[in-house]
Write an enzyme that holds these catalytic residues in place. Sequence first.
Site, PDB file in Angstrom:
ATOM      1  N   GLY A   1       0.821  -1.203   0.000  1.00 32.83           N
ATOM      2  CA  GLY A   1       0.000   0.000   0.000  1.00 32.83           C
ATOM      3  C   GLY A   1       0.856   1.255   0.000  1.00 32.83           C
ATOM      4  CB  SER A   2       0.156   4.640   1.296  1.00 35.59           C
ATOM      5  OG  SER A   2      -1.014   4.831   0.524  1.00 35.59           O
ATOM      6  CB  SER A   3       4.241   1.457   3.687  1.00 33.92           C
ATOM      7  OG  SER A   3       3.958   0.201   3.100  1.00 33.92           O
TER       8      SER A   3
END
Length: 578
Positions: A294-296
């Site tokens: 995801g956004s990590s």
Amino acid sequence: MTKRKAEVVMPPRWRGAFVLSLLVLCAAGLVARAVNLQVVDNRFLADQGDARHLRVETIVAHRGPIFDRHGEPLAVSTPVDSVWANPKELASATDRFAQLAKAVGRDQQWLMRRVSANLDREFIYLRRHLRPDAAARVQGLRMPGVYIQREYRRYFPAGEVAGHVLGFTDVDDVGQEGLELAYDHWLRGAPGAKRVLRDRLGRSIENVESIEAASPGKPLESSLDLRIQYLAYRSLKAAVRDHGAKSGSVVVLDVDTGEVLAMANQPSYNPNDRSQFSVARYRNRAVTDIFEPGSSLKPLVIAAALESGEYAPGTSIDTSPGYVRVGAKLIEDTRNLGAIDVTTVLARSSNVGATRIALSLPAEQLWGVLSGFGLGRVTTSGFPGESAGLLNNYEHWRPIGQATLAYGYGLSVTPLQLASAFSAIGAGGLQRPVTFLRTDSPMAPSRVVSRATANSLLNMMEVVVSDAGTGGKAAVERYRVAGKTGTARKFEAGGYSESRYTSSFVGVAPVSNPRLAIAVVIDEPGGDLYYGGDVAAPVFADVMAGSLRLLAVPPDALDDAGPELMLQAMAPVREADQ
């Protein structure tokens, strides 16, 4: 009536002399034979006696211990005794099977079946790894054909706190998982042999000769810090319990050396209890399980953008009208952020902004930076069963794949890979080989991105850990923290789930001179809270705060200067919001 006088017949005189002579000759023969065997040809009797009472015994070598980086024992070998029997000899004492079965902790019927089914063999185990006092009680029964063999059993003082990293050994003390398997060749000793004299009950009563000395296993000094390991275990366990999550992982790396200081997983298991040995419990999820980050992943995509020279932290990105269409896919933000800079793309975790940046970069360049951070290949840890994750070669990318990759979909990583990538950012763009061994001389690193890019990323990710970003709950008092949240929907049959998530937070601290990189992954948190900033960030803050204090890392955010520095860092974000 006529009486007849009885006649007495006397035996010949020579008969008595013959019998006496015969006895004398037999006695002389026996004496001569005895003298011959005892004096002249005594080797025969000696060989026969040795064959019945001399035996070669194996000298078991104990396995090398495993220590943490401060010398605390993590795995040691303790002496135990195993009971074995010769079924042919034991079968003669069936009337005492009840006593023997009780002594070895077995059922009498089991013992009878075990013996009767192996009458053609000379060796069977009745019980492995009894305590010496229990084995002494068995030996005290003086059962024919029952013997005691000294062995060693592995004991793990930390129990389930470090179980996933250490692994375990089988009943023969051979490594099966974790460090016990990875370094089995180092830890395992070489058995020796000796010749002993046994009595009629099979007990060793004298050591006659040493044939080969046993060589014990060598000690292993791991990179783990048991204090930090306990912090990670405790905080993760509480978070998984409180959020009703399916599982979770925490990885703590030393930025300067690449050493794994802690690695914890939930659910856990106790390696001292073999009844808990199931793959679902003992596998080290931090290195074997992959997930879409995801956004990590966005900081790594931004790193490629900065490396291209086309972008800087203040470069403006137009995210209007709050969504972007790539093919048939509609990529959206939670709201229209308008024109924002690259720093705000990270701070607000803008999918639209990250997508526009990723699509503007050559696929080969983006892939090269992600691959350089270690995605799509195993680390150098050497941990058994480690997954390489998944990063398709850029030649197979389509626009939609490159777009979704920008916000962490379409590729898979392990928690260890993610921690290693952020560790490289903290090390000024240098990625050091990951290791589970304590080292005073770290291996040479490889450069992933320039120091300028790494420093810019740290400053940009510091804004994420603020009230203006998505990771405010990862803040650590008096320390500057840089990191990134991640919340990814899990894939299921028919598409991505609307109710199952993987929540993560990855970051480094202190920003002025990064010492630790920590990755936290919580799988399928339940309830209303499922964002990485709500579920994983508090675990990161707890583990990072305790670890920095344990390592005596000086604070880099003074109380009186901190607010001013934070306001300055947040200024671009506030302007963009307006």
